[in-house]
Design a protein around this motif. Structure first.
Motif, mmCIF file in Angstrom:
data_model
loop_
_atom_site.group_PDB
_atom_site.id
_atom_site.type_symbol
_atom_site.label_atom_id
_atom_site.label_comp_id
_atom_site.label_asym_id
_atom_site.label_seq_id
_atom_site.Cartn_x
_atom_site.Cartn_y
_atom_site.Cartn_z
ATOM 1 N N GLY A 83 0.801 -1.220 0.000
ATOM 2 C CA GLY A 83 0.000 0.000 0.000
ATOM 3 C C GLY A 83 0.830 1.265 0.000
ATOM 4 N N ARG A 84 0.233 2.336 -0.528
ATOM 5 C CA ARG A 84 0.863 3.656 -0.522
ATOM 6 C C ARG A 84 -0.219 4.719 -0.465
ATOM 7 N N LYS A 85 0.186 5.947 -0.174
ATOM 8 C CA LYS A 85 -0.719 7.096 -0.213
ATOM 9 C C LYS A 85 -0.628 7.728 -1.587
ATOM 10 N N ASN A 86 -1.768 7.770 -2.284
ATOM 11 C CA ASN A 86 -1.825 8.356 -3.623
ATOM 12 C C ASN A 86 -2.633 9.646 -3.545
ATOM 13 N N PRO A 87 -1.981 10.811 -3.614
ATOM 14 C CA PRO A 87 -2.682 12.093 -3.495
ATOM 15 C C PRO A 87 -3.719 12.320 -4.591
ATOM 16 N N ASN A 88 -3.615 11.610 -5.718
ATOM 17 C CA ASN A 88 -4.586 11.788 -6.804
ATOM 18 C C ASN A 88 -5.932 11.137 -6.494
ATOM 19 N N ILE A 89 -5.960 10.248 -5.512
ATOM 20 C CA ILE A 89 -7.207 9.585 -5.121
ATOM 21 C C ILE A 89 -7.830 10.396 -3.985
ATOM 22 N N SER A 163 -4.767 0.286 6.500
ATOM 23 C CA SER A 163 -4.595 1.551 7.196
ATOM 24 C C SER A 163 -5.215 2.694 6.403
ATOM 25 N N GLU A 164 -5.757 3.671 7.120
ATOM 26 C CA GLU A 164 -6.313 4.867 6.484
ATOM 27 C C GLU A 164 -5.218 5.703 5.827
ATOM 28 N N ASN A 165 -3.961 5.441 6.203
ATOM 29 C CA ASN A 165 -2.850 6.206 5.627
ATOM 30 C C ASN A 165 -2.570 5.819 4.180
ATOM 31 N N ASN A 166 -3.095 4.666 3.753
ATOM 32 C CA ASN A 166 -2.900 4.201 2.383
ATOM 33 C C ASN A 166 -4.229 4.145 1.642
ATOM 34 N N ASN A 167 -4.206 4.476 0.378
ATOM 35 C CA ASN A 167 -5.432 4.384 -0.426
ATOM 36 C C ASN A 167 -5.189 3.770 -1.807
ATOM 37 N N ASP A 168 -3.970 3.349 -2.062
ATOM 38 C CA ASP A 168 -3.586 2.753 -3.347
ATOM 39 C C ASP A 168 -2.903 1.425 -3.035
ATOM 40 N N LYS A 232 10.414 -5.289 3.188
ATOM 41 C CA LYS A 232 9.153 -4.667 3.596
ATOM 42 C C LYS A 232 8.776 -3.464 2.737
ATOM 43 N N VAL A 233 9.718 -2.975 1.934
ATOM 44 C CA VAL A 233 9.485 -1.801 1.100
ATOM 45 C C VAL A 233 9.759 -2.180 -0.359
ATOM 46 N N PHE A 234 8.857 -1.751 -1.250
ATOM 47 C CA PHE A 234 8.957 -2.122 -2.661
ATOM 48 C C PHE A 234 8.845 -0.871 -3.531
ATOM 49 N N TYR A 235 9.576 -0.876 -4.636
ATOM 50 C CA TYR A 235 9.582 0.273 -5.533
ATOM 51 C C TYR A 235 9.152 -0.157 -6.936
ATOM 52 N N PHE A 236 8.259 0.638 -7.532
ATOM 53 C CA PHE A 236 7.756 0.382 -8.877
ATOM 54 C C PHE A 236 7.750 1.687 -9.658
ATOM 55 N N ASN A 237 7.856 1.590 -10.997
ATOM 56 C CA ASN A 237 7.535 2.780 -11.769
ATOM 57 C C ASN A 237 6.012 2.835 -11.921
ATOM 58 N N ASP A 300 4.558 0.034 0.687
ATOM 59 C CA ASP A 300 4.936 -0.677 1.908
ATOM 60 C C ASP A 300 4.147 -1.972 2.029
ATOM 61 N N ASN A 301 4.801 -2.990 2.568
ATOM 62 C CA ASN A 301 4.127 -4.261 2.808
ATOM 63 C C ASN A 301 3.069 -4.104 3.895
ATOM 64 N N ILE A 302 1.876 -4.623 3.646
ATOM 65 C CA ILE A 302 0.805 -4.623 4.654
ATOM 66 C C ILE A 302 0.883 -5.943 5.420
ATOM 67 N N ASP A 303 1.139 -5.856 6.706
ATOM 68 C CA ASP A 303 1.291 -7.069 7.510
ATOM 69 C C ASP A 303 0.015 -7.892 7.517
ATOM 70 N N LEU A 304 0.189 -9.187 7.468
ATOM 71 C CA LEU A 304 -0.933 -10.117 7.532
ATOM 72 C C LEU A 304 -1.549 -10.073 8.925
ATOM 73 N N ASN A 305 -2.877 -9.981 8.981
ATOM 74 C CA ASN A 305 -3.565 -9.931 10.266
ATOM 75 C C ASN A 305 -4.005 -11.316 10.737
ATOM 76 N N GLU A 306 -4.422 -12.168 9.783
ATOM 77 C CA GLU A 306 -4.929 -13.490 10.169
ATOM 78 C C GLU A 306 -4.829 -14.465 8.992
ATOM 79 N N GLN A 307 -4.530 -15.718 9.298
ATOM 80 C CA GLN A 307 -4.584 -16.794 8.313
ATOM 81 C C GLN A 307 -5.629 -17.805 8.771
ATOM 82 N N SER A 308 -6.432 -18.279 7.831
ATOM 83 C CA SER A 308 -7.485 -19.222 8.190
ATOM 84 C C SER A 308 -7.732 -20.185 7.028
ATOM 85 N N LEU A 309 -8.524 -21.215 7.311
ATOM 86 C CA LEU A 309 -8.843 -22.217 6.305
ATOM 87 C C LEU A 309 -10.335 -22.145 6.001
#
Length: 331
Positions: A83-89, A163-168, A232-237, A300-309
């Motif tokens: 996730g990231r914060k995209n000001p255009n959204i 998180s509310e800090n990310n929207n993309d 934990k951090v990734f970069y893309f064009n 940024d990587n979004i941490d996993l909250n739960e794994q289930s079957l």
């Protein structure tokens, strides 16, 4: 005194076993081929690489007598969200799904407390490298699930808090293949030839005349995989080409360095320092070439909250899909 002698004997015995194991690994290590298209490279540090046409699987192995037990690596979890914060959204969120969600389905999604629904309609017209949808609100949680017999994960459902800090957001599905199942091989030497007998057939050890260029590539790929294991951090064009890691076109590793970029806080984009101009509006700036890294987006990587079957025999799946066919075929 008796206890001290026992402890000494145990330590001595364990040391002898460790030395014998290391000796076995060194004598076993090397490249084993099956023709020119596939093989196994066994390293003396207890790791291996299984390779073939469009396949490269890394993992670990153990030795016992003349048998080698291979355990291929699989990702820690079946899905990943970045996730990231995209000001255009201005309102809601943007979700970008990798093609694997469609190509190796069926996959499902659940937003907040809504129903579990198909990610894609049945017979969805695909063919893209990724699929984008925008929601007019910001879900607090996303659950992703898959229902295929080919997966090797313990759990088939992952839940993430957004998180509310990310929207993309970028969503990835880590498909597993049959070559990632554990397997064993018998190691033997006859008439000066060393072979491995496994469910994949016979692999012959190359004492000479193997491909040094491919061996170098394999070793570099392996080191890079270890290096990026817990990133934990990734970069893309902005065409969503990863700026770090292995480039499958050039068969080389990126020399990308974020220190060569300047963060434009207004657009939340990293601009290459060779073209950055202070005060310029970069909110609409984009690249036209897929490999152009002039503008970089940080996720940024979004941490996993739960794994289930999820038991799909007991769960009701909603009738609508997140991605629906625009022009359904009529009988």
């Amino acid at each position: 005194m008796k206890n001290i002698i026992i402890i000494f004997l145990l330590l001595f015995s364990n040391n002898i076993i460790a030395q014998q194991t290391n000796t076995m690994k060194k004598s076993t290590s090397g490249m084993y081929g099956q023709g020119s298209q596939s093989g196994i490279y066994i390293y003396d540090d207890g790791t291996f690489a299984l390779f073939g046409y469009a396949i490269l699987v890394l993992g670990k192995y153990t030795l016992k007598d003349n048998q080698i037990n291979f355990v291929p690596d699989i990702p820690k979890q079946i899905f990943t969200i970045l996730g990231r914060k995209n000001p255009n959204i201005k309102i809601g969120v943007k979700l970008t799904f990798s093609a694997a969600f469609l190509n190796d389905g069926p996959t499902y999604i659940k937003l907040d407390n809504g129903p579990l629904i198909n990610t894609f309609d049945e017979d969805y017209d695909g063919g893209s490298s990724d699929y984008i949808t925008e929601l007019p609100y910001h879900p607090k949680t996303i659950s992703l699930a898959q229902n295929t017999v080919n997966h090797l994960f313990r759990y088939n459902t992952n839940t993430f808090n957004l998180s509310e800090n990310n929207n993309d957001f970028m969503l990835f599905y880590h498909r597993t293949i049959s070559e990632q199942k554990p397997f064993s091989a018998t190691y033997k030497t006859e008439k000066g030839k060393t072979t491995l007998q496994s469910r994949w057939g016979e692999f012959r050890k190359f004492e000479t005349n193997h491909d040094p260029e491919f061996e170098t590539f394999l070793n570099n790929y392996r080191r890079q995989a270890v290096k990026e294991k817990d990133v934990k951090v990734f970069y893309f064009n902005d065409q969503l080409k990863t700026a770090k890691g292995f480039n499958h076109l050039s068969e080389d590793f990126s020399i990308f360095d974020i220190n060569n970029y300047v963060l434009d806080e207004v657009s939340n984009k990293f601009i290459h320092k060779n073209i950055y101009k202070k005060g310029t509006d970069y909110s609409k700036a984009s690249v036209s070439d897929y490999h152009d890294e002039s503008y970089i987006l940080k996720y940024d990587n979004i941490d996993l909250n739960e794994q289930s079957l999820t038991d799909f025999g007991k769960v009701k799946v909603g009738t609508k899909a997140l991605f629906e066919n625009k022009s359904p075929i009529k009988n």
